[in-house]
Design a protein around this motif. Structure first.
Motif, short mmCIF file in Angstrom:
data_model
loop_
_atom_site.label_atom_id
_atom_site.label_comp_id
_atom_site.label_asym_id
_atom_site.label_seq_id
_atom_site.Cartn_x
_atom_site.Cartn_y
_atom_site.Cartn_z
N GLU A 50 9.91 -4.70 -6.65
CA GLU A 50 10.90 -4.01 -5.83
C GLU A 50 10.64 -4.10 -4.33
O GLU A 50 11.53 -3.81 -3.54
N VAL A 51 9.44 -4.50 -3.96
CA VAL A 51 9.11 -4.56 -2.52
C VAL A 51 8.79 -5.99 -2.09
O VAL A 51 9.46 -6.56 -1.23
N TYR A 52 7.76 -6.58 -2.71
CA TYR A 52 7.28 -7.87 -2.22
C TYR A 52 8.24 -9.01 -2.57
O TYR A 52 8.54 -9.86 -1.71
N LEU A 53 8.72 -9.03 -3.81
CA LEU A 53 9.59 -10.13 -4.24
C LEU A 53 10.87 -10.21 -3.42
O LEU A 53 11.25 -11.30 -2.96
N ASN A 75 0.83 -1.20 0.00
CA ASN A 75 0.00 0.00 0.00
C ASN A 75 0.87 1.26 0.00
O ASN A 75 0.57 2.24 -0.69
N ALA A 76 1.96 1.22 0.76
CA ALA A 76 2.87 2.38 0.81
C ALA A 76 3.52 2.59 -0.55
O ALA A 76 3.67 3.74 -1.01
N ALA A 77 3.90 1.50 -1.22
CA ALA A 77 4.50 1.63 -2.55
C ALA A 77 3.51 2.21 -3.54
O ALA A 77 3.87 3.05 -4.38
N ALA A 78 2.24 1.77 -3.45
CA ALA A 78 1.21 2.33 -4.35
C ALA A 78 0.96 3.79 -4.05
O ALA A 78 0.74 4.61 -4.96
N THR A 79 1.00 4.15 -2.78
CA THR A 79 0.80 5.55 -2.40
C THR A 79 1.90 6.44 -2.97
O THR A 79 1.66 7.59 -3.37
N LEU A 80 3.11 5.89 -3.05
CA LEU A 80 4.23 6.65 -3.60
C LEU A 80 4.26 6.66 -5.12
O LEU A 80 5.21 7.18 -5.73
N GLY A 81 3.25 6.07 -5.75
CA GLY A 81 3.12 6.14 -7.19
C GLY A 81 3.66 4.95 -7.95
O GLY A 81 3.74 5.00 -9.18
N ALA A 82 4.03 3.88 -7.27
CA ALA A 82 4.58 2.72 -7.96
C ALA A 82 3.46 1.90 -8.61
O ALA A 82 2.40 1.70 -8.01
N HIS A 83 3.71 1.44 -9.83
CA HIS A 83 2.78 0.54 -10.50
C HIS A 83 2.74 -0.78 -9.72
O HIS A 83 3.74 -1.17 -9.12
N PRO A 84 1.58 -1.47 -9.70
CA PRO A 84 1.50 -2.73 -8.94
C PRO A 84 2.62 -3.72 -9.29
O PRO A 84 3.16 -4.38 -8.39
#
Length: 410
Positions: free
Chosen positions: A324-327, A309-318
């Motif tokens: 870059e985050v989950y994997l 959610n934080a990555a999406a808030t910062l504008g990252a595509h799913p």
């Protein structure tokens, strides 16, 4: 205070540091007593068999014990022309003695591993030597069989004249200089390469199928997750042989898969889905998939959803957020599952033996064949050590890679 100091000086009280060390030693002894059964179990079940296996791979006692005089003299032979008369006379005397002791077959079996047909030559020679004089031993041997004038047979005798040798390792690695090795010199190297390739394919298939499944399970509700995780654990309740036999029933020429495909019009004639590499891959992936899902699932379950959610808030595509985050956060589970699947798959025997053809057998098949069918425990042990060395090398390289990665991140 004065009385306390006097008591310490008189030895009535011990310093606190000495008392603390004594308690530490007692605790270590207690822990040692508790751990001793486990250490003994590991020693008896794991370490000792490996040591015995390694010993069997370098033991070569047959010729020194059955043909002792020949083994002692032939070591000095340079291997160019035929051996001297002393060596040949010693061989004739040893064969006569072994024939009377009925131990000649033991030496023949060992020499047959080097050159096929050597056992029959040795037994034939023992039967026909009788009371032949040893003055012209070479002529006596030549009259029995012309093969005694071939240097290859004497070289095989010389190579087997030591109690310990690397003969079985050379045969496993295709480095032996015997006739039999030249006929199939790279057999076991090719089998090892095939084993590594098949293991890599199965591991890749488990990653492709297991990662989405583990992700799906980790993001379900608690109630539904506990029910579906039981389906992942269900194969552990069934024997490996039963699971493999089930695929045999499904994939055979008139099995459920072929019948269903013909019924749906996907193909018109039964396909060859068994006794080939495809059947082996399918069955092995089915067996090993839980070993990939469970480590991934346990790691993914601990990854907070707020990170994505934080990555999406910062504008990252799913997709970018996942990459870059989950994997990276799931790498520990992915690494553990991959290593577990790869190492276990390396030793597969039953599944390829039942569902594969002659070109689909892995190294474990040849280990079992040499030990059970041929009685060649030396070569079976050498192949086992070779497989163990591959596993050790993989674990060592992964450890070095992980250490290098930690150093770079630091």
């Amino acid at each position: 205070m004065a009385m306390t100091a006097k008591a310490i000086s008189d030895g009535q009280y011990e310093p606190a540091a000495l008392t603390y060390r004594r308690e530490l030693r007692k605790n270590e002894m207690r822990r040692g007593v508790l751990v001793a059964p486990l250490l003994l179990y590991i020693l008896m079940i794991f370490v000792l068999p490996i040591v015995i296996m390694l010993t069997r791979s370098i033991e070569d006692p047959e010729i020194p014990s059955v043909l002792p005089r020949t083994a002692g003299l032939i070591k000095q032979w340079d291997g160019t022309a035929l051996p001297g008369g002393e060596v040949i006379a010693a061989l004739v005397a040893d064969i006569k003695q072994a024939e009377s002791d009925r131990s000649l077959g033991q030496a023949g079996i060992r020499l047959n591993y080097a050159i096929p047909g050597f056992q029959s030559l040795l037994l034939k020679t023992g039967q026909k030597l009788g009371n032949a004089p040893t003055a012209d031993s070479l002529e006596s041997l030549r009259q029995i069989d012309q093969r005694w004038t071939d240097n290859h047979y004497w070289l095989a005798l010389r190579d087997a004249s030591s109690t310990y040798s690397l003969f079985y390792f050379r045969a496993a690695l295709g480095l032996s200089n015997t006739v039999s090795a030249s006929e199939g010199r790279d057999l076991y190297i090719n089998v090892l390469a095939r084993t590594l390739w098949m293991t890599a394919v199965v591991t890749s298939a488990c990653v492709i199928l297991g990662y989405p499944l583990a992700y799906f399970l980790a993001h379900l509700s608690d109630t539904l997750r506990s029910k579906l995780i039981m389906l992942v654990l269900l194969p552990f309740w069934t024997s490996l042989l039963v699971r493999t036999t089930a695929w045999f029933v499904l994939l055979q020429k008139h099995g459920l898969v072929n019948d269903l495909g013909i019924f749906l019009g996907l193909w018109s004639e039964p396909l060859e889905l068994i006794y080939n590499r495809f059947a082996v891959y399918v069955a092995m992936t089915h067996v090993m998939l839980p070993f990939m899902v469970l480590p991934l699932y346990s790691v993914m379950l601990k990854i907070p959803g707020t990170y994505m959610n934080a990555a999406a808030t910062l504008g990252a595509h799913p997709f970018r957020a996942f990459r870059e985050v989950y994997l990276p956060l799931s790498f520990p589970g992915l690494g553990a599952g991959t290593l577990l699947v790869f190492i276990v798959t390396l030793g597969f025997y039953i599944t390829p033996a039942l569902l594969g053809g002659p070109a689909d057998q892995m190294l474990s098949y040849y280990i079992a064949q040499n030990a059970g069918n041929f009685g060649n425990w030396g070569l079976a042990a050498a192949l086992s050590v070779l497989l163990l060395a591959v596993v050790g090398a993989i674990i060592f390289l992964l450890g070095r890679f992980r250490t290098a990665k930690i150093i770079r991140e630091a």
